[in-house]
Design an enzyme around this catalytic site. Structure first.
Site, PDB file in Angstrom:
ATOM      1  N   CYS A 134       1.062  -1.524  -0.156  1.00  0.00           N
ATOM      2  CA  CYS A 134       0.551  -0.405   1.538  1.00  0.00           C
ATOM      3  C   CYS A 134       1.520   0.172   1.527  1.00  0.00           C
ATOM      4  CB  CYS A 134      -0.104  -1.302   2.797  1.00  0.00           C
ATOM      5  SG  CYS A 134      -0.168  -0.364   4.217  1.00  0.00           S
ATOM      6  N   CYS A 159       2.962   1.166   4.717  1.00  0.00           N
ATOM      7  CA  CYS A 159       3.929  -0.103   5.589  1.00  0.00           C
ATOM      8  C   CYS A 159       5.517   0.109   4.851  1.00  0.00           C
ATOM      9  CB  CYS A 159       3.223  -1.569   4.935  1.00  0.00           C
ATOM     10  SG  CYS A 159       1.427  -1.732   5.639  1.00  0.00           S
TER      11      CYS A 159
END
Length: 324
Positions: A89, A92
């Site tokens: 991700c 993230c």
């Protein structure tokens, strides 16, 4: 997670869905059952055995097996910010370091509980996370607020400070941190953003757009200004859109102006999938400059949302299929 990014309703909707509806104590039992181990009883506040002490570590790695102790029970004394993330991700990797640094600065007022959703899918399922990063605040054994997406640091800091203010009387860690010089730390207001926000609030969208564009001229990577500019442009369009656009667009698929206005109105009414589909269908019907006009409008709408939003990802795939 149903509102355009940057809307307060987005965080509120997710928080309302979690608060009082998520049985956190059930997760430990499920994890233990999966591991074929007896499931310990999750005691309520004041039950047998004290909750874990306030952590001196700013970041805790949490698994399904340790969630009950490190999140639920710890949250009886200390604010716990659950960070649902994954290695693949991209957002993230922008958000997690900010959370970790702010937690380290808090003098123990709160901790980050990092949960790798690939390794611990039951935790993500428990929270009903539709995309990552998803950040959930846990206090007193229950979710109290949440958001999704990689917000800019000033917004995260304000969010954390609001939580600390709201939970000060309930969680000892916050009072102890404040006694030691920690706790909420307000960021000084940026006059450039104040100017833009005031213009937006009085409905002067042109002035608000110009103010955000001046910020981006100096700081092209300023995500807060980018997100705000997209929201200003969208709001200005919806405010001036023909109220009959939906009816006109349905009656005449070749009326591109009505199609664009109708898609904006559908997005504003939270009928996101319908707005995206309308424009993708228009891309399929058009060519040349008309097709490019529709494509650019659709891509601008994507900027209102978390890039990991399932609706955006599906629409991007559908757009690529329509174009190629």
């Amino acid at each position: 997670m149903t509102q355009p990014r940057g809307s307060a309703a987005k965080s509120a909707a997710l928080s309302a869905a979690l608060s009082g509806a998520v049985d956190l104590s059930a997760l430990k039992a499920r994890a233990d059952s999966a591991q074929r181990q007896p499931a310990p009883q999750a005691g309520p506040p004041g039950g047998d055995g004290p909750p874990p002490p306030v952590s001196t570590d700013a970041v805790i790695d949490v698994t399904e097996a340790t969630f009950q102790t490190e999140v639920v029970e710890r949250s009886l004394r200390q604010l716990v910010i659950v960070d649902l993330w994954a290695e693949w991700c991209g957002p993230c990797k922008q958000l997690s370091p900010v959370l970790e640094r702010l937690a380290a600065e808090s003098a123990g007022a709160w901790v980050v509980a990092k949960v790798d959703v690939d390794a611990n899918p039951r935790i993500a399922q428990l929270f009903g996370a539709q995309s990552i990063p998803t950040i959930v605040a846990i206090g007193g054994g229950q979710p109290v607020d949440a958001f999704s997406g990689a917000l800019p640091e000033p917004e995260i800091r304000k969010w954390i400070n609001a939580l600390l203010d709201a939970l000060r009387d309930k969680l000892p860690s916050i009072r102890e941190a404040e006694a030691n010089g920690g706790g909420p730390v307000e960021e000084p207001e940026d006059p450039r953003f104040t100017e833009a926000e005031e213009a937006f609030e009085r409905g002067d969208f042109a002035a608000a757009q110009a103010a955000y564009e001046r910020i981006l001229d100096v700081e092209p990577a300023n995500e807060l200004a980018k997100n705000a500019l997209a929201q200003v442009k969208f709001t200005a369009r919806t405010e001036s859109a023909d109220p009959e656009a939906l009816a006109k667009a349905d009656a005449d698929p070749t009326d591109l102006t009505s199609q664009l206005d109708a898609a904006d109105l559908e997005i504003a009414a939270n009928d996101v999938e319908a707005g995206f589909k309308r424009l993708i269908d228009a891309v399929r019907r058009t060519a040349g400059e008309d097709r490019n006009r529709v494509r650019e409008h659709l891509v601008a709408l994507f900027d209102l949302f978390d890039p990991a939003d399932d609706r955006v990802m599906k629409a991007r795939r559908d757009l690529a299929s329509a174009l190629f």
